[in-house]
Scaffold this motif. Sequence first.
Motif, short mmCIF file in Angstrom:
data_model
loop_
_atom_site.label_atom_id
_atom_site.label_comp_id
_atom_site.label_asym_id
_atom_site.label_seq_id
_atom_site.Cartn_x
_atom_site.Cartn_y
_atom_site.Cartn_z
N LEU A 156 -1.08 -6.32 4.22
CA LEU A 156 0.02 -7.25 4.40
C LEU A 156 -0.21 -8.14 5.62
O LEU A 156 -0.69 -7.68 6.66
CB LEU A 156 1.34 -6.50 4.56
CG LEU A 156 1.78 -5.61 3.39
CD1 LEU A 156 3.18 -5.06 3.65
CD2 LEU A 156 1.73 -6.35 2.06
N GLY A 187 3.69 -0.16 8.34
CA GLY A 187 4.78 0.82 8.28
C GLY A 187 4.97 1.38 6.88
O GLY A 187 4.15 1.19 5.98
N SER A 208 8.32 3.18 4.09
CA SER A 208 9.72 3.43 3.81
C SER A 208 9.80 4.40 2.65
O SER A 208 8.93 4.38 1.76
CB SER A 208 10.44 2.12 3.46
OG SER A 208 11.83 2.32 3.29
N SER A 251 10.53 6.01 8.02
CA SER A 251 11.77 5.27 8.12
C SER A 251 12.88 6.13 7.55
O SER A 251 12.64 6.98 6.71
CB SER A 251 11.67 3.95 7.35
OG SER A 251 11.47 4.19 5.99
N PRO A 255 5.86 -8.77 7.03
CA PRO A 255 6.75 -7.82 6.35
C PRO A 255 7.11 -8.32 4.95
O PRO A 255 7.19 -9.52 4.70
CB PRO A 255 7.98 -7.78 7.26
CG PRO A 255 7.47 -8.21 8.60
CD PRO A 255 6.40 -9.22 8.33
N SER A 313 12.74 -3.13 2.89
CA SER A 313 11.78 -3.98 3.58
C SER A 313 10.63 -3.11 4.09
O SER A 313 10.86 -2.05 4.68
CB SER A 313 12.45 -4.71 4.74
OG SER A 313 11.52 -5.51 5.45
N LEU A 314 9.41 -3.57 3.87
CA LEU A 314 8.21 -2.85 4.31
C LEU A 314 7.61 -3.56 5.51
O LEU A 314 7.09 -4.67 5.38
CB LEU A 314 7.20 -2.76 3.17
CG LEU A 314 5.88 -2.05 3.48
CD1 LEU A 314 6.12 -0.60 3.86
CD2 LEU A 314 4.94 -2.13 2.28
N PRO A 315 7.64 -2.94 6.71
CA PRO A 315 7.07 -3.60 7.89
C PRO A 315 5.54 -3.50 7.91
O PRO A 315 4.95 -2.66 7.23
CB PRO A 315 7.68 -2.80 9.06
CG PRO A 315 7.94 -1.44 8.48
CD PRO A 315 8.28 -1.66 7.03
N LEU A 316 4.93 -4.35 8.70
CA LEU A 316 3.48 -4.29 8.87
C LEU A 316 3.07 -2.91 9.40
O LEU A 316 3.66 -2.40 10.35
CB LEU A 316 3.01 -5.37 9.84
CG LEU A 316 3.04 -6.82 9.35
CD1 LEU A 316 2.68 -7.76 10.48
CD2 LEU A 316 2.08 -7.00 8.19
N ASN A 351 9.59 -7.66 1.25
CA ASN A 351 10.67 -7.00 0.52
C ASN A 351 10.07 -6.33 -0.71
O ASN A 351 9.16 -6.88 -1.34
CB ASN A 351 11.73 -8.01 0.10
CG ASN A 351 12.41 -8.68 1.27
OD1 ASN A 351 12.59 -8.05 2.31
ND2 ASN A 351 12.77 -9.94 1.12
N ASP A 388 2.26 0.31 3.88
CA ASP A 388 1.27 -0.73 4.08
C ASP A 388 -0.06 -0.07 4.44
O ASP A 388 -0.12 0.76 5.34
CB ASP A 388 1.72 -1.67 5.19
CG ASP A 388 0.68 -2.74 5.53
OD1 ASP A 388 -0.20 -3.01 4.68
OD2 ASP A 388 0.76 -3.29 6.65
#
Length: 251
Positions: A127, A46, A48, A22, A130, A41-44, A132, A123
């Motif tokens: 999770l 994914g 950062s 990201s 998603p 924010s941490l996506p599934l 925070n 992740d």
Amino acid sequence: MNNAVLSLIVVAVAGAACGGNSPTAPPSTPSSGSTENFTGSLPLQGSSFYSFTVATAQTVSVSLASLTAGGTGPATASVVRLGLGVPLGTDCSINNSVDTAAGLTTQLTASVNPDVYCVKISDIGNLAAPMNFTIRIGHNLASSSSNPTAATDTFASFLAIGGSSAHTFPVSKSGNIVVTLTSVTPSLMVGVGIGIPSSTSCILSISSNATAGSTPPLTVPVDAGTYCVEAYDAGALKVPGVAFSMTIAHP
């Protein structure tokens, strides 16, 4: 890198980093003896990362201070991967990492020379949605020692339906914060959490639902720093809300 030395001492079980990439903001240049927060924010499945500049040789400490599904409400105990390394193209090349849940003590430590470094959160399949997150980065923080004698604050306020109420306090030495919900009027269940303050809220690291007089105290180990406690509506409040009080024992 320009002969950067990154000597990592992992304060937990380490693992290899993974996850997607990201974008990151331009590197910050924090002062020695300070802390900075990386919130996102941490996506599934994914990841950062965040880059920062170190101007002088120092010790950098990193902790995942918070992992939550929303701005107000319970913290999650899900384990993610936290890494520390150097920027490489559009990613963060990890030198070492730790699989960890959120906590308020140091989880990674590095002795570094002046250069640009990065922290990365990924992740690892734990999770369900998603999240925070807030990562706390310390720069040449003074060593702290356990203090067996705790001070005690009392926090009393009103909690409205769907709302939250928080209290901020300093902790000068490492030790345990112990929060006890002493009264709720009328007697209903509320959420209670411990975390770090932002300009607008208390970013929770640990939380639980509690009723006064019957729920064990909420206890979390912490490093020296500034912390907050928060009471929030856990879904059981009725109009117009409740009055509550709690005690906060801390170093």
